[in-house]
Scaffold this motif. Structure first.
Motif, PDB file in Angstrom:
ATOM      1  N   GLU A  70       6.042  -6.065 104.788  1.00  0.00           N
ATOM      2  CA  GLU A  70       6.103  -7.533 104.750  1.00  0.00           C
ATOM      3  C   GLU A  70       7.403  -8.075 104.160  1.00  0.00           C
ATOM      4  N   ALA A  71       8.006  -7.306 103.242  1.00  0.00           N
ATOM      5  CA  ALA A  71       9.297  -7.758 102.688  1.00  0.00           C
ATOM      6  C   ALA A  71      10.337  -7.824 103.811  1.00  0.00           C
ATOM      7  N   ARG A  74       9.627 -10.817 105.933  1.00  0.00           N
ATOM      8  CA  ARG A  74      10.080 -12.054 105.276  1.00  0.00           C
ATOM      9  C   ARG A  74      11.598 -12.177 105.337  1.00  0.00           C
ATOM     10  N   LYS A  75      12.286 -11.047 105.320  1.00  0.00           N
ATOM     11  CA  LYS A  75      13.747 -11.141 105.478  1.00  0.00           C
ATOM     12  C   LYS A  75      14.076 -11.689 106.867  1.00  0.00           C
ATOM     13  N   ALA A  78      13.737 -15.237 106.710  1.00  0.00           N
ATOM     14  CA  ALA A  78      14.871 -15.838 105.991  1.00  0.00           C
ATOM     15  C   ALA A  78      16.098 -15.921 106.898  1.00  0.00           C
ATOM     16  N   ILE A 186      23.510 -12.875 108.103  1.00  0.00           N
ATOM     17  CA  ILE A 186      23.184 -12.842 106.669  1.00  0.00           C
ATOM     18  C   ILE A 186      22.305 -14.061 106.382  1.00  0.00           C
ATOM     19  N   PRO A 187      21.173 -13.883 105.702  1.00  0.00           N
ATOM     20  CA  PRO A 187      20.339 -15.065 105.447  1.00  0.00           C
ATOM     21  C   PRO A 187      21.036 -16.030 104.501  1.00  0.00           C
ATOM     22  N   SER A 188      20.887 -17.319 104.763  1.00  0.00           N
ATOM     23  CA  SER A 188      21.475 -18.327 103.872  1.00  0.00           C
ATOM     24  C   SER A 188      20.491 -18.615 102.738  1.00  0.00           C
ATOM     25  N   ILE A 192      16.442 -18.303 102.851  1.00  0.00           N
ATOM     26  CA  ILE A 192      15.640 -17.519 101.908  1.00  0.00           C
ATOM     27  C   ILE A 192      14.581 -18.416 101.269  1.00  0.00           C
ATOM     28  N   MET A 193      15.010 -19.641 100.954  1.00  0.00           N
ATOM     29  CA  MET A 193      14.088 -20.572 100.301  1.00  0.00           C
ATOM     30  C   MET A 193      12.957 -20.986 101.257  1.00  0.00           C
ATOM     31  N   ARG A 196       9.552 -18.659 102.441  1.00  0.00           N
ATOM     32  CA  ARG A 196       8.236 -18.628 101.804  1.00  0.00           C
ATOM     33  C   ARG A 196       7.253 -19.635 102.413  1.00  0.00           C
TER      34      ARG A 196
ATOM     35  N   GLU B   7      11.137 -10.590  95.406  1.00  0.00           N
ATOM     36  CA  GLU B   7      11.634 -10.279  96.754  1.00  0.00           C
ATOM     37  C   GLU B   7      12.804 -11.198  97.126  1.00  0.00           C
ATOM     38  N   LEU B  48      26.647 -20.362 103.805  1.00  0.00           N
ATOM     39  CA  LEU B  48      25.452 -19.598 103.418  1.00  0.00           C
ATOM     40  C   LEU B  48      24.737 -20.237 102.216  1.00  0.00           C
TER      41      LEU B  48
END
Lengths: 248, 379
Positions: A70-71, A74-75, A78, A186-188, A192-193, A196, B7, B48
């Protein structure tokens, strides 16, 4: 259009591979990542959506695996997927993965299903092909270019001495090769925020007979030391190749 | 107690690492050699969201915690401290200062574009004769009724040329000493502002450092931060957090040099074996590893305190002093482990050593940190 990107959860490519009693992979201390080919497929899907938001309704990522994946899902969220699905199943081979994916996809209406050409754990390079066969969807392998122009898919792949351009009817399974995009996204911080708040749905696996058992794992033999031979001394090289390496 | 990262924190750390390796490594030596500001690199970093990563999403920031910021700063600094210093100034001085002490109108006008990374900020405190002694500000901000008139010179200003938004500390009531100091938001293109030449520095050469001269610069009253005379407190409070940024930068410089030294020690052979197998080298690396672990823990502790809204001024001073001093030691040892190769630019460690030196000097020298720490012992 709705895109489904199949992602595998694999050990980081720099992982030192170890086994427990030579019968199971030792996952202790391993860092898990999105399979690099799948990550490229996801990146390209997101690029298309960003460039043509009216064309792409939704990007879903799907994984066949256990909770530790799951990690990685979730990436993917993101990075920019809209929602994620995990089919709760500990697959031992490519067929099990393809079968589980197909059982889910049959009930849904995705237009584009993307898979990386292979996975950096077992490098089987099977799932995409098997999936399209089970679903009886057209598939194109080794895609190194994917775009949508005026509502139509444009696919390209490398062939001997050139490039082949194809189109296909939908839904289809696209098996993606390097070159589909420059680099994984690359996730910003915002990505990432917001990850969730995106849905990660866990669904129960379809019943599936396991066709594979692991009997033994073995590490490749360490490479022998390299012998350097003077370029003038071809005779010695031939002798070594004949007597020691036994290749000629 | 929980030493495990979330995470999200791990994701941010990885994102920073990927960015640094992919976008910064290739031309870091060339930029350092020629003192070229990493304009395009900073643009990508901003896209980013790293420049406003800690700002509340309400003001268009990333809403991340200080622990995440430390992790990201370390990764970027392993490769290029000239880039991470931009990140540090924007996040922990300018954005934090505005978010914490600015009014809503100021936040709307100035903080939002900074948090989105569309604009860069600079923090103008140091003067030719007011470095460590920040109370003796010579730059004046004369109250003219509707506006303030700024005159004076600021020194060693990071981002001086690339920034659009300056936070300027200046003296309004000299007789009141530090209680007469104010802080202002000043737009860099205001008439009367001129820049000195780019400073030809020993390290962090591609960071954009200049002196800034103010000659009858009009600043609107609404651009003063906080109550009249709040400037010194503003500067000190802001620097408390800024120290966490520079501490984690120093940590990154140290761990970057350590990683390179460790890798080299396992490749380079002398006396028939990899030099790591010589105890003198292995023990050096062991000492370095312990110091880095300590340094990281100090940074994370200070960050954690800040995130918990607990007092963190002393913890951040400890982190800054220790990390900077350790960065100097470790980069010096990393050069030593590399031998002659460490002394040439190709292997990066000599650059990291030059960068480490600055972390002992700016945003409060190691000696100033000791003043802060020792005074806290008496409280």
């Amino acid at each position: 259009m709705k895109i489904l990107v199949c992602i595998n959860n694999v050990p980081d490519t720099t992982t030192k591979i170890k086994f427990v009693n030579n019968t199971a992979f030792d996952s202790n201390g391993v860092q898990w990542i999105i399979n690099p080919w799948d990550e490229l497929a996801l990146t390209r899907a997101i690029e298309i959506k960003e460039a043509q938001p009216s064309e792409i309704e939704n990007i879903t990522v799907i994984n066949v695996g256990l909770a530790e994946a799951e990690a990685t899902i979730r990436k993917a969220l993101a990075i920019g997927a809209d929602n994620g699905i995990r089919i709760n199943y500990d697959a031992k081979d490519s067929f099990a993965v393809a079968y589980q994916l197909a059982e889910y996809i049959k009930k849904e209406n995705y237009d584009i299903i993307l898979c990386g050409i292979e996975s950096s754990d077992y490098n089987g390079a099977n799932v995409g092909g098997m999936l399209s066969e089970i679903l009886e969807f057209p598939s194109v392998s080794s895609i190194s270019h994917l775009d949508i122009k005026e509502g139509k898919l444009i696919l390209k792949r490398e062939i001997d001495g050139g490039q082949e351009t194809l189109s296909t009817q939908l839904p289809f399974v696209g098996i993606v090769q390097k070159g589909i995009t420059k680099e994984p996204k690359i996730p910003s911080m915002r990505g990432i925020m917001t990850a969730r708040t995106k849905q990660l749905l866990v669904i129960e696996a379809a019943s599936c007979e396991s066709l594979t058992d692991f009997i033994e794992f073995e590490l490749p033999k360490p490479k022998a030391a390299c012998k350097k031979i003077d370029p003038e001394n071809v005779r010695e090289l031939v002798q070594l190749l004949h007597n020691e390496a036994k290749v000629i | 107690m929980d030493f495990k990262f979330t995470e999200e924190q791990e994701m941010i750390q990885q994102a920073a690492k990927d960015f640094a390796e992919r976008e910064l490594l290739a031309d870091v030596i060339e930029r350092d050699d020629n003192a070229i500001f990493p304009k395009e690199h900073i643009k990508k970093l901003a896209e980013l969201g790293f420049l406003g990563m800690m700002t509340d999403p309400k003001y268009d920031g990333g809403g991340m915690d200080t622990v995440s910021y430390v992790l990201a700063m370390e990764e970027i600094s392993k490769i290029d401290a000239s880039v991470s210093v931009v990140m540090s100034v924007c996040n922990s001085l300018v954005n934090w200062g505005l978010e914490t002490y600015g009014n809503e109108a100021q936040k709307e006008k100035y903080l939002k574009p900074l948090a989105r990374g569309e604009k860069i900020g600079a923090f103008l405190l140091s003067e030719p004769e007011a470095g460590s002694d920040a109370t003796s500000q010579r730059t004046t901000a004369e109250d003219k009724g509707d506006y303030y008139l700024l005159n004076g010179t600021k020194n060693w200003i990071t981002n001086a040329n690339s920034a659009s938004t300056y936070l300027v500390i200046a003296q309004t009531y000299p007789e009141k000493k530090h209680k007469g100091i104010n802080a202002f938001i000043v737009e860099k293109d205001s008439p009367g502002i001129t820049l000195g030449p780019h400073e030809n520095k020993m390290g962090m050469r591609s960071s954009d450092t200049h002196s800034v001269m103010f000659n009858d610069v009009k600043v609107s009253k609404e651009n003063r931060i906080g109550e009249d005379g709040f400037g010194f407190t503003f500067a000190m409070k802001t620097l408390d957090g800024g120290r966490i940024g520079i501490a984690s930068q120093a940590l990154g410089i140290a761990s970057g040099a350590f990683e390179r030294a460790l890798k080299y020690s396992r490749e380079r052979k002398a006396f028939g074996t990899e030099i790591f197998n010589h105890q003198s080298v292995a023990f050096k690396l062991s000492d370095m590893a312990v110091k880095i672990e300590n340094a990281r823990n100090l940074c994370l502790k200070a960050a954690w305190l800040k995130d918990q809204h607990l007092p963190y001024g002393t913890a951040s001073a400890m982190a800054k002093q220790y990390c900077a001093d350790v960065a100097m030691e470790i980069t010096t040892e990393a050069v030593q482990i590399h031998g002659g190769y460490g002394y040439v630019k190709e292997y990066h460690v000599e650059r990291l050593m030059r960068e480490a030196k600055l972390t002992q000097i700016y945003e409060g020298t190691s000696e100033v940190q000791k003043i802060i720490i020792s005074r806290s012992l008496l409280k």
